[in-house]
Scaffold this active site. Structure first.
Site, short mmCIF file in Angstrom:
data_model
loop_
_atom_site.label_atom_id
_atom_site.label_comp_id
_atom_site.label_asym_id
_atom_site.label_seq_id
_atom_site.Cartn_x
_atom_site.Cartn_y
_atom_site.Cartn_z
CG LEU A 1 -1.94 -1.08 1.40
CD1 LEU A 1 -2.69 -0.91 2.73
CD2 LEU A 1 -2.93 -1.07 0.25
CG ASP A 2 0.46 4.18 -3.00
OD1 ASP A 2 1.34 3.40 -3.41
OD2 ASP A 2 -0.45 4.63 -3.72
CE LYS A 3 5.08 9.27 4.53
NZ LYS A 3 4.08 10.33 4.57
NE ARG B 1 -2.21 8.16 -4.90
CZ ARG B 1 -0.97 8.42 -4.50
NH1 ARG B 1 -0.16 7.42 -4.14
NH2 ARG B 1 -0.54 9.67 -4.45
#
Length: 300
Positions: free
Chosen positions: A137-139, A237
């Site tokens: 997962l992205d930050k 995104r």
């Protein structure tokens, strides 16, 4: 067997009587040829407590014990970072990640990551294990992700992902009202040649497929559920931004849009389902919408 860990024990059934050991192992656990060679070379499979050739035929009532070698650990500094562990067993760890923490050390984030916290968690159990994210997962994306505790589980789940049997579902709050209640975004994604960290939709990119379902609409915003069929970096995104509905708070792909006070992209990994490599059963985990996203939706 002091350097190995017991993976599983089973009794040969009548249907498996007379079959070769390697075929039964492959049928039960989907061991690849590479893994079968590894088990053979290390004599990691016992039949009635004795080492056996994998080409040997086994019989109904035989007890089979499978060991996996403990692996050389990657050098990740253990750090006492609070973790929200949804589930853990000998093969996997499912973590509910808060926004703002990186999954694995990078040049920009050499410590303070989820992997550092897991290294400490394993050390408290008296073990040193490699950190093997099955997916990332992205930050600034919150929610569920899974780590494999050994190479076999990681290989198995990676193959399950390619077979579309490792399912990840997300919830996002996006700008504007998405017109269709359900739909699919099938647009290839590539590296942005101008901004190396960014990705963009480009016909020369890798295939990327995102399915969506509208959960609720408000004036100027939509609460939407998303399911990945592929796993490209920043896929959700990029797809939503290209679709004209960037995620609220996304400072990379919603530049110039109002963030309504949320300090990260309003994206949460809410459901994770997969077939477990040990027992072949389906496991499913849920994570409720994060507090900051609940507050954002109420504000909207």
């Amino acid at each position: 067997m002091t350097q190995e860990r017991l993976f599983n024990t089973f009794i040969v059934t009548a249907a498996e009587d007379g079959k070769k050991l390697q075929q039964v192992l492959k049928n039960r656990y989907h061991f690849s040829r590479r893994w079968l060679r590894r088990l053979k070379q290390g004599q990691y499979v016992l039949v009635n407590d004795e080492a056996s050739y994998l080409s040997a035929r086994i019989h109904s009532g035989d007890e089979i014990r499978i060991f996996l070698p403990d692996e050389i650990t990657l050098k990740i500094e253990p750090e006492a970072i609070p973790l929200r562990i949804s589930y853990e067993d000998e093969d996997i760890v499912v973590v509910d990640k808060p926004a703002g923490i990186v999954v694995h050390p990078t040049k920009g984030y050499p410590n303070g990551t989820l992997a550092n916290g897991l290294a400490y968690h394993f050390l408290q159990q008296g073990r040193e294990l490699p950190i093997r994210p099955v997916s990332r997962l992205d930050k600034d994306t919150s929610g569920l992700l899974m780590m494999a505790k050994h190479a076999y589980t990681h290989d198995f789940l990676s193959k399950e992902m390619k077979k579309k049997r490792y399912q990840r579902q997300y919830v996002a709050i996006v700008h504007g009202q998405i017109a269709d209640d359900v739909g699919t975004i099938n647009r290839p994604i590539a590296h942005d040649p101008v901004r190396p960290i960014h990705r963009w939709v480009n016909e020369n990119g890798a295939q990327a497929i995102t399915h969506y379902e509208v959960l609720e609409r408000k004036e100027g915003a939509t609460l939407v559920s998303l399911q990945l069929e592929t796993g490209r970096t920043h896929q959700i995104r990029v797809h939503l931004s290209d679709y004209g509905h960037p995620i609220i708070g996304d400072r990379m792909y919603a530049e110039g849009w109002k963030d309504y006070g949320i300090k990260r992209q309003a994206l949460h990994a809410t459901r994770l389902s997969f077939i477990h490599p040990r027992d072949g059963k389906e496991y499913m985990f849920f994570s409720p919408l994060s507090q900051d996203m609940k507050e954002l939706w109420a504000k909207l």
